[in-house]
Scaffold this motif. Structure first.
Motif, short mmCIF file in Angstrom:
data_model
loop_
_atom_site.label_atom_id
_atom_site.label_comp_id
_atom_site.label_asym_id
_atom_site.label_seq_id
_atom_site.Cartn_x
_atom_site.Cartn_y
_atom_site.Cartn_z
N GLU A 67 -4.89 6.32 8.48
CA GLU A 67 -5.46 5.00 8.76
C GLU A 67 -4.37 4.00 9.13
O GLU A 67 -4.59 3.13 9.98
CB GLU A 67 -6.24 4.51 7.53
CG GLU A 67 -6.59 3.02 7.54
CD GLU A 67 -7.48 2.60 8.69
OE1 GLU A 67 -7.42 1.43 9.10
OE2 GLU A 67 -8.24 3.46 9.21
N ARG A 117 -5.94 10.92 4.75
CA ARG A 117 -6.76 9.96 5.49
C ARG A 117 -6.19 8.55 5.37
O ARG A 117 -6.24 7.77 6.33
CB ARG A 117 -8.20 10.00 4.98
CG ARG A 117 -8.98 11.24 5.38
CD ARG A 117 -9.23 11.30 6.88
NE ARG A 117 -10.06 10.20 7.33
CZ ARG A 117 -11.40 10.22 7.34
NH1 ARG A 117 -12.04 11.31 6.91
NH2 ARG A 117 -12.08 9.19 7.77
N VAL A 118 -5.69 8.22 4.19
CA VAL A 118 -5.11 6.88 4.01
C VAL A 118 -3.90 6.69 4.92
O VAL A 118 -3.75 5.67 5.59
CB VAL A 118 -4.70 6.66 2.53
CG1 VAL A 118 -3.90 5.36 2.39
CG2 VAL A 118 -5.93 6.61 1.64
N VAL A 142 -7.82 12.96 0.83
CA VAL A 142 -7.98 11.50 0.85
C VAL A 142 -6.64 10.82 1.12
O VAL A 142 -6.56 9.85 1.87
CB VAL A 142 -8.58 11.00 -0.48
CG1 VAL A 142 -8.72 9.47 -0.46
CG2 VAL A 142 -9.94 11.64 -0.73
N PHE A 143 -5.57 11.35 0.52
CA PHE A 143 -4.25 10.77 0.77
C PHE A 143 -3.89 10.88 2.25
O PHE A 143 -3.34 9.94 2.84
CB PHE A 143 -3.19 11.48 -0.07
CG PHE A 143 -3.21 11.11 -1.52
CD1 PHE A 143 -3.37 9.79 -1.91
CD2 PHE A 143 -3.07 12.07 -2.51
CE1 PHE A 143 -3.38 9.43 -3.26
CE2 PHE A 143 -3.08 11.74 -3.85
CZ PHE A 143 -3.25 10.41 -4.23
N VAL A 176 0.72 4.31 -2.71
CA VAL A 176 0.19 5.59 -2.25
C VAL A 176 1.29 6.64 -2.07
O VAL A 176 1.25 7.72 -2.66
CB VAL A 176 -0.59 5.42 -0.92
CG1 VAL A 176 -1.03 6.77 -0.38
CG2 VAL A 176 -1.80 4.51 -1.13
N VAL A 180 0.83 -1.21 0.00
CA VAL A 180 0.00 0.00 0.00
C VAL A 180 0.87 1.26 0.00
O VAL A 180 0.59 2.22 -0.72
CB VAL A 180 -0.95 -0.01 1.21
CG1 VAL A 180 -1.61 1.36 1.39
CG2 VAL A 180 -2.03 -1.08 1.03
#
Length: 243
Positions: A168, A164-165, A161-162, A106, A102
């Motif tokens: 996470e 938030r990833v 969004v990046f 990302v 991931v």
């Protein structure tokens, strides 16, 4: 038993910490079959006595065994062997291989976006953070800043969004960072890799930022492999400390 005696059987590429010596001893015992799957390890008090180490050192080694997937700790019962060989370490909720996959998909493109979208505020924040990391000597504090650094790069991409990833997987990143720093001596090398990323962002070079982040993650993978599967690393080609 004096653990330093067990470290003199060959050339040692870098100074080994007490925790690493304990971990190596216990891991070798499990992989030799001295402790079979289902066996309970001796109590902490007994292991401290046998290995002549403090309880904090022993507990760090026991946590590392759990990360490697060799043991589990059962409250009030002790530590039990659940595997005879290391497969894929787990950091929090994620396996190391999944986490790295991931991160490559990302963080590498995110670094490129950050290079062309970053604001002066983003650059100031990253530069200040990097300076603090390079001065920090406490591993726990450095690990906390390491995760903040990667979130800050994601913020500089201007895509929430990046961020938030990365948030996470923040806990997993911190656990992985602590593991690599304790067993792989990664901190100074990571600082240099982080500086290369920040310099690329300052230069506004998407290409350099992508290359710097890719190199950083390559080194993370190499160090993890050297810890989990040391036989895959040829000492003759290492030429010095693991980084």
């Amino acid at each position: 038993m004096n653990l330093s005696d067990s470290q003199t059987g060959g050339s040692v590429p870098r100074r080994v910490s007490a925790m690493e010596a304990v971990l190596t001893h216990l891991r070798d015992a499990i992989e030799r079959g001295d402790y079979a799957i289902g066996d309970k390890l001796p109590s902490e008090a007994e292991l401290c006595r046998r290995l002549e180490v403090s309880r904090p050192v022993l507990r760090e080694a026991l946590r590392a065994l759990q990360v490697m997937g060799l043991t589990v700790s059962r409250t009030g019962k002790g530590t039990f062997v659940v595997a005879s060989a290391v497969e894929d370490p787990t950091f929090g909720d994620y396996a190391a291989s999944d986490l790295l996959e991931v991160r490559r998909h990302v963080e590498i493109p995110v670094a490129g976006y950050a290079a062309v979208r970053r604001t002066p505020e983003n650059l100031d924040h990253l530069a200040h953070l990097l300076d603090r990391m390079e001065r920090e000597t406490d591993t726990t504090a450095w690990v906390a800043m390491d995760t903040i650094f990667h979130i800050a790069v994601a913020e500089a991409s201007q895509n929430p969004v990046f961020r938030r990833v990365i948030e996470e997987i923040r806990d997993a990143l911190a656990r992985q960072s602590a593991f690599l720093n304790e067993l792989g001596g990664r901190r100074e090398q990571s600082n240099r890799e982080h500086r290369a990323i920040v310099e690329a962002l300052f230069d506004g070079s998407e290409h350099d930022a992508v290359q710097a982040m890719s190199h950083h993650l390559d080194r993370v993978e190499t160090t993890l492999t050297s810890i989990v599967r040391p036989e895959a690393t040829d000492p003759a080609t290492e030429g010095g400390p693991r980084t």
